[in-house]
Design a protein around this motif. Structure first.
Motif, PDB file in Angstrom:
ATOM      1  N   ILE A  14      41.328  46.401  33.441  1.00  0.00           N
ATOM      2  CA  ILE A  14      40.184  45.514  33.225  1.00  0.00           C
ATOM      3  C   ILE A  14      38.987  46.378  32.843  1.00  0.00           C
ATOM      4  N   PRO A  15      38.281  46.022  31.765  1.00  0.00           N
ATOM      5  CA  PRO A  15      37.127  46.839  31.347  1.00  0.00           C
ATOM      6  C   PRO A  15      36.104  47.005  32.467  1.00  0.00           C
ATOM      7  N   GLU A  16      35.416  48.142  32.468  1.00  0.00           N
ATOM      8  CA  GLU A  16      34.377  48.376  33.472  1.00  0.00           C
ATOM      9  C   GLU A  16      33.117  47.586  33.183  1.00  0.00           C
ATOM     10  N   ARG A  17      32.815  47.382  31.905  1.00  0.00           N
ATOM     11  CA  ARG A  17      31.624  46.632  31.508  1.00  0.00           C
ATOM     12  C   ARG A  17      31.963  45.730  30.336  1.00  0.00           C
ATOM     13  N   ALA A  18      31.207  44.643  30.200  1.00  0.00           N
ATOM     14  CA  ALA A  18      31.368  43.744  29.059  1.00  0.00           C
ATOM     15  C   ALA A  18      30.068  42.972  28.869  1.00  0.00           C
ATOM     16  N   ASP A  19      29.859  42.501  27.652  1.00  0.00           N
ATOM     17  CA  ASP A  19      28.652  41.728  27.359  1.00  0.00           C
ATOM     18  C   ASP A  19      28.738  40.308  27.901  1.00  0.00           C
ATOM     19  N   THR A  20      29.962  39.785  28.017  1.00  0.00           N
ATOM     20  CA  THR A  20      30.180  38.438  28.540  1.00  0.00           C
ATOM     21  C   THR A  20      31.334  38.483  29.544  1.00  0.00           C
ATOM     22  N   THR A  21      31.459  37.454  30.349  1.00  0.00           N
ATOM     23  CA  THR A  21      32.578  37.419  31.289  1.00  0.00           C
ATOM     24  C   THR A  21      33.911  37.313  30.547  1.00  0.00           C
ATOM     25  N   ALA A  22      33.896  36.710  29.363  1.00  0.00           N
ATOM     26  CA  ALA A  22      35.128  36.624  28.575  1.00  0.00           C
ATOM     27  C   ALA A  22      35.626  38.001  28.166  1.00  0.00           C
ATOM     28  N   GLY A  23      34.733  38.978  28.131  1.00  0.00           N
ATOM     29  CA  GLY A  23      35.122  40.327  27.758  1.00  0.00           C
ATOM     30  C   GLY A  23      36.006  41.015  28.777  1.00  0.00           C
ATOM     31  N   PHE A  24      36.179  40.411  29.965  1.00  0.00           N
ATOM     32  CA  PHE A  24      37.036  40.987  30.992  1.00  0.00           C
ATOM     33  C   PHE A  24      38.459  40.409  30.943  1.00  0.00           C
ATOM     34  N   ALA A  53      63.822  23.761  39.072  1.00  0.00           N
ATOM     35  CA  ALA A  53      62.446  23.426  38.694  1.00  0.00           C
ATOM     36  C   ALA A  53      62.336  22.901  37.268  1.00  0.00           C
ATOM     37  N   GLY A  54      63.375  23.087  36.472  1.00  0.00           N
ATOM     38  CA  GLY A  54      63.296  22.742  35.064  1.00  0.00           C
ATOM     39  C   GLY A  54      62.646  23.870  34.299  1.00  0.00           C
ATOM     40  N   ARG A  55      61.321  23.948  34.374  1.00  0.00           N
ATOM     41  CA  ARG A  55      60.575  25.055  33.779  1.00  0.00           C
ATOM     42  C   ARG A  55      59.716  25.678  34.864  1.00  0.00           C
ATOM     43  N   LEU A  56      59.936  26.951  35.146  1.00  0.00           N
ATOM     44  CA  LEU A  56      59.202  27.641  36.207  1.00  0.00           C
ATOM     45  C   LEU A  56      58.264  28.665  35.579  1.00  0.00           C
ATOM     46  N   ASP A  57      56.959  28.475  35.810  1.00  0.00           N
ATOM     47  CA  ASP A  57      55.948  29.390  35.269  1.00  0.00           C
ATOM     48  C   ASP A  57      55.733  30.527  36.256  1.00  0.00           C
ATOM     49  N   THR A  58      56.216  31.719  35.914  1.00  0.00           N
ATOM     50  CA  THR A  58      56.062  32.889  36.790  1.00  0.00           C
ATOM     51  C   THR A  58      54.925  33.799  36.339  1.00  0.00           C
ATOM     52  N   ASN A  59      54.085  33.331  35.412  1.00  0.00           N
ATOM     53  CA  ASN A  59      52.964  34.160  34.972  1.00  0.00           C
ATOM     54  C   ASN A  59      52.068  34.491  36.161  1.00  0.00           C
ATOM     55  N   PRO A  60      51.784  35.781  36.402  1.00  0.00           N
ATOM     56  CA  PRO A  60      50.972  36.170  37.559  1.00  0.00           C
ATOM     57  C   PRO A  60      49.484  35.954  37.323  1.00  0.00           C
ATOM     58  N   ARG A  61      48.730  36.041  38.417  1.00  0.00           N
ATOM     59  CA  ARG A  61      47.281  35.909  38.360  1.00  0.00           C
ATOM     60  C   ARG A  61      46.611  37.189  38.850  1.00  0.00           C
ATOM     61  N   MET A  62      45.365  37.363  38.445  1.00  0.00           N
ATOM     62  CA  MET A  62      44.483  38.392  38.994  1.00  0.00           C
ATOM     63  C   MET A  62      43.149  37.750  39.367  1.00  0.00           C
ATOM     64  N   ARG A  71      32.352  45.290  36.112  1.00  0.00           N
ATOM     65  CA  ARG A  71      33.458  44.969  37.015  1.00  0.00           C
ATOM     66  C   ARG A  71      33.226  45.621  38.367  1.00  0.00           C
ATOM     67  N   TRP A  72      33.390  44.845  39.445  1.00  0.00           N
ATOM     68  CA  TRP A  72      33.289  45.413  40.789  1.00  0.00           C
ATOM     69  C   TRP A  72      34.657  45.493  41.459  1.00  0.00           C
ATOM     70  N   MET A  73      35.515  44.538  41.185  1.00  0.00           N
ATOM     71  CA  MET A  73      36.813  44.490  41.852  1.00  0.00           C
ATOM     72  C   MET A  73      37.819  43.758  40.986  1.00  0.00           C
ATOM     73  N   SER A  74      39.054  44.218  41.006  1.00  0.00           N
ATOM     74  CA  SER A  74      40.169  43.429  40.473  1.00  0.00           C
ATOM     75  C   SER A  74      41.311  43.502  41.483  1.00  0.00           C
ATOM     76  N   ASP A  75      41.955  42.360  41.726  1.00  0.00           N
ATOM     77  CA  ASP A  75      43.000  42.278  42.752  1.00  0.00           C
ATOM     78  C   ASP A  75      44.194  41.525  42.188  1.00  0.00           C
ATOM     79  N   ARG A  76      45.394  42.097  42.392  1.00  0.00           N
ATOM     80  CA  ARG A  76      46.622  41.514  41.855  1.00  0.00           C
ATOM     81  C   ARG A  76      47.485  40.864  42.921  1.00  0.00           C
ATOM     82  N   ALA A  77      47.124  41.006  44.189  1.00  0.00           N
ATOM     83  CA  ALA A  77      48.054  40.672  45.269  1.00  0.00           C
ATOM     84  C   ALA A  77      47.705  39.406  46.047  1.00  0.00           C
ATOM     85  N   LEU A  78      46.417  39.095  46.203  1.00  0.00           N
ATOM     86  CA  LEU A  78      46.030  38.024  47.126  1.00  0.00           C
ATOM     87  C   LEU A  78      46.655  36.686  46.721  1.00  0.00           C
TER      88      LEU A  78
END
Length: 251
Positions: free
Chosen positions: A34-44, A85-94, A108-115
């Motif tokens: 994840i970028p350290e800085r961005a001009d917009t939140t979409a930049g992350f 399930a028919g179709r199971l979406d396993t796409n992860p989140r951060m 960026r202050w924090m990124s978390d993959r586990a919670l």
């Protein structure tokens, strides 16, 4: 505190492990930087991911609104054909926390993959209940919260709602609150746990779906005063608070 629902739940280890024993074989994930800085939140938002939800509010000491982002991988290859399930979406989140800066940019202050866990079981409902805006929020008191939903159609009778509250403290995204309510769908037994990590006090409370009033609260305390940061929590449906009884119970 957790949002009130008809069936609200607790205790996780047995409930999560049973359905996950019937897990599908989800494709491997290469986690992006994840970028350290961005001009917009979409930049992350990395390529191949999408912004599922953005909460705004104040998290640090200045008067600028910060942002809590829920990012989800957007790879069709992670949507699996499944007999159950028919179709199971396993796409992860951060989860990504970005702080507003005086020059109008973001850092960026924090990124978390586990919670927020990745769903790899045909029997499990979505852990955010299909309601990221309702379950991932920044509070007016400069804290932010995540509420996880755990319900399995097979493999366990237990269903749960588990809530975490964090605040930014020095170099730690500190856990300040934990709330957990668990119901056994066969017996009707309910157990609720609430932990305040700032005061060190906690309580548990038994109940039953057939009774209007739960049992009296049983007060406990946190076993250690060491800070717990988000990286110490890990998988949001496996964390269990370390508690010990107090000499005298209070109501």
């Amino acid at each position: 505190m957790l949002r009130t629902r008809l069936l609200l739940p607790l205790c996780l280890s047995p409930l999560v492990l049973a359905p996950q024993a019937q897990a599908v074989e989800a494709p491997g994930v290469t986690w992006p930087e994840i970028p350290e800085r961005a001009d917009t939140t979409a930049g992350f938002v990395p390529p191949g991911w999408r912004l599922e939800h953005e909460a705004r509010g104040r998290l640090d000491a200045d008067e600028l609104d910060d942002a809590l982002l829920v990012l989800r991988m957007d790879d069709p290859g992670n949507v699996i054909d499944d007999v159950i399930a028919g179709r199971l979406d396993t796409n992860p989140r951060m989860l990504v926390v970005v702080l507003a800066t005086e020059d109008g940019a973001w850092r960026r202050w924090m990124s978390d993959r586990a919670l927020v866990p990745r769903n790899e079981s045909s029997h499990m409902e979505d852990f955010l209940g299909g309601d990221a805006p309702g379950r991932v929020q920044i509070r007016p008191n400069r804290t932010w919260s995540v509420s996880l939903h755990s319900f399995a159609s097979a493999g366990t009778w237990t269903m749960s709602e588990v809530g975490y509250t964090f605040r930014l403290e020095d170099d730690c995204m500190r856990l300040v609150g934990f709330d957990d309510m668990d119901i056994h769908r066969a017996s009707g037994e309910i157990m609720t746990t609430s932990v305040n990590y700032l005061t060190g006090r906690a309580w548990t409370q038994a109940g039953h779906i057939s009774k209007d009033e739960p049992e009296p609260k049983r007060w406990t305390r946190v076993a250690t005063n060491e800070r717990i940061c988000i990286e110490d929590v890990g998988h949001g449906l496996s964390f269990q608070p370390a508690l010990q009884p107090v000499p005298e119970a209070a109501d």
